[in-house]
Motif scaffolding. Structure first.
Motif, PDB file in Angstrom:
ATOM      1  N   THR A  38       0.849  -1.191   0.000  1.00 49.92           N
ATOM      2  CA  THR A  38       0.000   0.000   0.000  1.00 49.92           C
ATOM      3  C   THR A  38       0.883   1.239   0.000  1.00 49.92           C
ATOM      4  O   THR A  38       1.770   1.373   0.833  1.00 49.92           O
ATOM      5  N   PHE A  40       0.768   5.538   0.057  1.00 48.60           N
ATOM      6  CA  PHE A  40      -0.130   6.603   0.494  1.00 48.60           C
ATOM      7  C   PHE A  40       0.674   7.781   1.011  1.00 48.60           C
ATOM      8  O   PHE A  40       1.887   7.697   1.198  1.00 48.60           O
ATOM      9  N   GLN A  81       6.062  10.091   0.489  1.00 44.77           N
ATOM     10  CA  GLN A  81       5.243   8.988  -0.015  1.00 44.77           C
ATOM     11  C   GLN A  81       5.574   7.767   0.833  1.00 44.77           C
ATOM     12  O   GLN A  81       6.730   7.354   0.904  1.00 44.77           O
ATOM     13  N   ILE A 114      -4.317   8.678   7.398  1.00 45.39           N
ATOM     14  CA  ILE A 114      -3.997   8.512   5.979  1.00 45.39           C
ATOM     15  C   ILE A 114      -4.880   9.396   5.101  1.00 45.39           C
ATOM     16  O   ILE A 114      -6.089   9.497   5.307  1.00 45.39           O
ATOM     17  N   PHE A 116      -6.753   9.361   2.106  1.00 41.45           N
ATOM     18  CA  PHE A 116      -7.261   8.268   1.280  1.00 41.45           C
ATOM     19  C   PHE A 116      -7.340   8.588  -0.200  1.00 41.45           C
ATOM     20  O   PHE A 116      -7.456   7.685  -1.018  1.00 41.45           O
ATOM     21  N   THR A 118      -4.897   9.437  -1.794  1.00 41.75           N
ATOM     22  CA  THR A 118      -3.577   9.069  -2.305  1.00 41.75           C
ATOM     23  C   THR A 118      -3.289   7.574  -2.206  1.00 41.75           C
ATOM     24  O   THR A 118      -2.211   7.128  -2.602  1.00 41.75           O
ATOM     25  N   VAL A 119      -4.224   6.806  -1.693  1.00 46.14           N
ATOM     26  CA  VAL A 119      -3.995   5.379  -1.427  1.00 46.14           C
ATOM     27  C   VAL A 119      -4.037   4.545  -2.711  1.00 46.14           C
ATOM     28  O   VAL A 119      -4.939   4.684  -3.531  1.00 46.14           O
TER      29      VAL A 119
END
Length: 127
Positions: A38, A40, A81, A114, A116, A118-119
């Motif tokens: 993952t 993000f 990142q 987080i 989200f 950018t996930v």
């Protein structure tokens, strides 16, 4: 907050559907180990040091207590990142932990930090 939860649930649902489709096409290897990758960014109002604390707490108190958890590596590059790599014994174990994370007092602070939008999450079978 509801927006974040909605996005998290959509990502969870998409992962579940993807895994179910993969299981149907490759039932022989459904118990093979998997790696969750993952990427993000964290929210602008979250301090990097605080996020690292929350991530460590989540690993110690939540991930390590999940069936099938093998190991985890969390890293960040110079552009902020993040990459979270988690190894699981099986897709089923991964999906169970993903479902349980929505209710965990240790996982939710990590999830809520987080961004989200950018996930990107991938679940790959280990060969």
């Amino acid at each position: 907050m509801n927006y974040i939860k909605t996005i998290f649930f959509v990502l969870t649902f998409a992962t579940l559907i993807s895994c179910q489709m993969n299981e149907k096409t490759d039932e022989k290897n459904s118990e093979s180990s998997v790696v969750e990758i993952t990427s993000f960014r964290i929210k602008n109002n979250v301090e990097k040091e605080k996020f690292i604390e929350v991530a460590k707490k989540m690993e110690e108190e939540f991930l390590k207590n999940q069936n099938g958890y093998i190991s985890r590596t969390l890293s960040v590059d110079e552009n902020e990142q993040w990459i979270d790599i988690v190894f699981w014994r099986s897709k089923k174990d991964h999906l169970n932990a993903l479902s349980e994370s929505e209710k965990s007092q240790y996982a939710l602070p990590f999830i809520n930090a987080i961004d989200f939008e950018t996930v990107e999450m991938k679940l790959n079978q280990i060969k």
